[in-house]
Design a protein around this motif. Sequence first.
Motif, PDB file in Angstrom:
ATOM      1  N   GLU A 147       0.825  -1.211   0.000  1.00 12.89           N
ATOM      2  CA  GLU A 147       0.000   0.000   0.000  1.00 12.89           C
ATOM      3  C   GLU A 147       0.856   1.257   0.000  1.00 12.89           C
ATOM      4  O   GLU A 147       0.582   2.210  -0.741  1.00 12.89           O
ATOM      5  N   LEU A 148       1.906   1.261   0.808  1.00  7.41           N
ATOM      6  CA  LEU A 148       2.771   2.438   0.875  1.00  7.41           C
ATOM      7  C   LEU A 148       3.554   2.618  -0.422  1.00  7.41           C
ATOM      8  O   LEU A 148       3.733   3.738  -0.908  1.00  7.41           O
ATOM      9  N   GLU A 149       4.013   1.516  -0.974  1.00  5.30           N
ATOM     10  CA  GLU A 149       4.778   1.564  -2.215  1.00  5.30           C
ATOM     11  C   GLU A 149       3.949   2.120  -3.372  1.00  5.30           C
ATOM     12  O   GLU A 149       4.473   2.833  -4.246  1.00  5.30           O
ATOM     13  N   SER A 150       2.660   1.837  -3.383  1.00  2.00           N
ATOM     14  CA  SER A 150       1.799   2.241  -4.493  1.00  2.00           C
ATOM     15  C   SER A 150       1.658   3.756  -4.612  1.00  2.00           C
ATOM     16  O   SER A 150       1.259   4.272  -5.660  1.00  2.00           O
ATOM     17  N   ARG A 159      10.359  -0.910  -4.794  1.00  2.00           N
ATOM     18  CA  ARG A 159       9.967  -1.500  -3.516  1.00  2.00           C
ATOM     19  C   ARG A 159      11.146  -1.480  -2.548  1.00  2.00           C
ATOM     20  O   ARG A 159      10.992  -1.190  -1.366  1.00  2.00           O
ATOM     21  N   PHE A 160      12.336  -1.776  -3.065  1.00  2.00           N
ATOM     22  CA  PHE A 160      13.532  -1.778  -2.215  1.00  2.00           C
ATOM     23  C   PHE A 160      13.799  -0.388  -1.650  1.00  2.00           C
ATOM     24  O   PHE A 160      14.178  -0.239  -0.482  1.00  2.00           O
ATOM     25  N   MET A 171      11.434   0.253   1.167  1.00  3.40           N
ATOM     26  CA  MET A 171      11.852  -0.542   2.329  1.00  3.40           C
ATOM     27  C   MET A 171      12.999   0.138   3.069  1.00  3.40           C
ATOM     28  O   MET A 171      13.038   0.127   4.315  1.00  3.40           O
ATOM     29  N   LYS A 172      13.944   0.739   2.339  1.00  7.28           N
ATOM     30  CA  LYS A 172      15.063   1.427   2.989  1.00  7.28           C
ATOM     31  C   LYS A 172      14.565   2.613   3.809  1.00  7.28           C
ATOM     32  O   LYS A 172      15.022   2.833   4.936  1.00  7.28           O
ATOM     33  N   HIS A 173      13.618   3.377   3.261  1.00 15.07           N
ATOM     34  CA  HIS A 173      13.070   4.511   4.011  1.00 15.07           C
ATOM     35  C   HIS A 173      12.315   4.030   5.251  1.00 15.07           C
ATOM     36  O   HIS A 173      12.423   4.635   6.329  1.00 15.07           O
ATOM     37  N   LEU A 174      11.559   2.961   5.113  1.00 20.02           N
ATOM     38  CA  LEU A 174      10.819   2.428   6.257  1.00 20.02           C
ATOM     39  C   LEU A 174      11.777   1.933   7.337  1.00 20.02           C
ATOM     40  O   LEU A 174      11.496   2.062   8.535  1.00 20.02           O
ATOM     41  N   ARG A 175      12.910   1.377   6.917  1.00 24.89           N
ATOM     42  CA  ARG A 175      13.889   0.898   7.891  1.00 24.89           C
ATOM     43  C   ARG A 175      14.465   2.055   8.699  1.00 24.89           C
ATOM     44  O   ARG A 175      14.656   1.950   9.922  1.00 24.89           O
TER      45      ARG A 175
END
Length: 268
Positions: free
Chosen positions: A33-36, A42-43, A46-50
């Motif tokens: 959902e966030l990626e959309s 996607r990677f 994921m790095k920002h979420l990390r």
Amino acid sequence: MTDDDRVFKALADPTRRFLLDRLFDRDGRTLTELESELEMTRFGVMKHLRVLEEANLLVVRKSGREKLHFLNAVPIRLIHDRWIDKYTERRIAALTDLKAELEEKTMPTKTENKVVYVHRVYIKATPEAIWDAITKPEWTQKYGYQCPVEYDLRPGGEYKAFASDAMKAYGDTPDVLITGEVIECDPPRRLVQTWHPQWEPVEGVTRLVHEIVPGADGVTSLTVTHELADSPNTAAMVNGEVENAGGGWPEILSDLKTLLETGKSLHS
């Protein structure tokens, strides 16, 4: 790197601020959902979420095969208390702009589907000390809304939170502010209960979970999960979105951390 440094680093990037805004609009989103909503891989997302998770601005929970991402406002509240209040009178533009960006919020309507809030704070204290601060009236009167509580700490036991003297001075405040029932009790690690505010008795009974996990170097994590279905007014209150009604869970947990680590409340 200090906790403050991690938060400022995380907030310095516009993509990460965008992700936090999306989670504020609707919490508990999946990576898909966030990626959309972003034009990146996607990677990259994921790095920002990390980075956000390392700054404790995100709490990730598994739901079946999916991972849900929840906004954790407690570090932002700590930044506000540590830095923004300190400089408000001097009106330094950079900090007041940051305050506006972090705290600008739209009041939820009754049609919004805000169901779960997850807040986490790391405290330099033992699990036993944190448990006592949550469940004993001599502690709950020292932080947050300063309400004495009564717990019958067994499954089926009764829970009550009483109005503080300051609240009673305003008038039209019920003596018993919140009622509930203990569902699970595993001292000093986990407490699950119902939570029904008596100032909004027509709204549904909500579910509150405290999870206490000891870590390294005497630091313990406290995670508070509040499940609010069909309770938009209660949700707004506990998330600190009601004007002149306190900061909700973010402020309560910030004050609890300060009290246990320094011996003094934020407002003392």
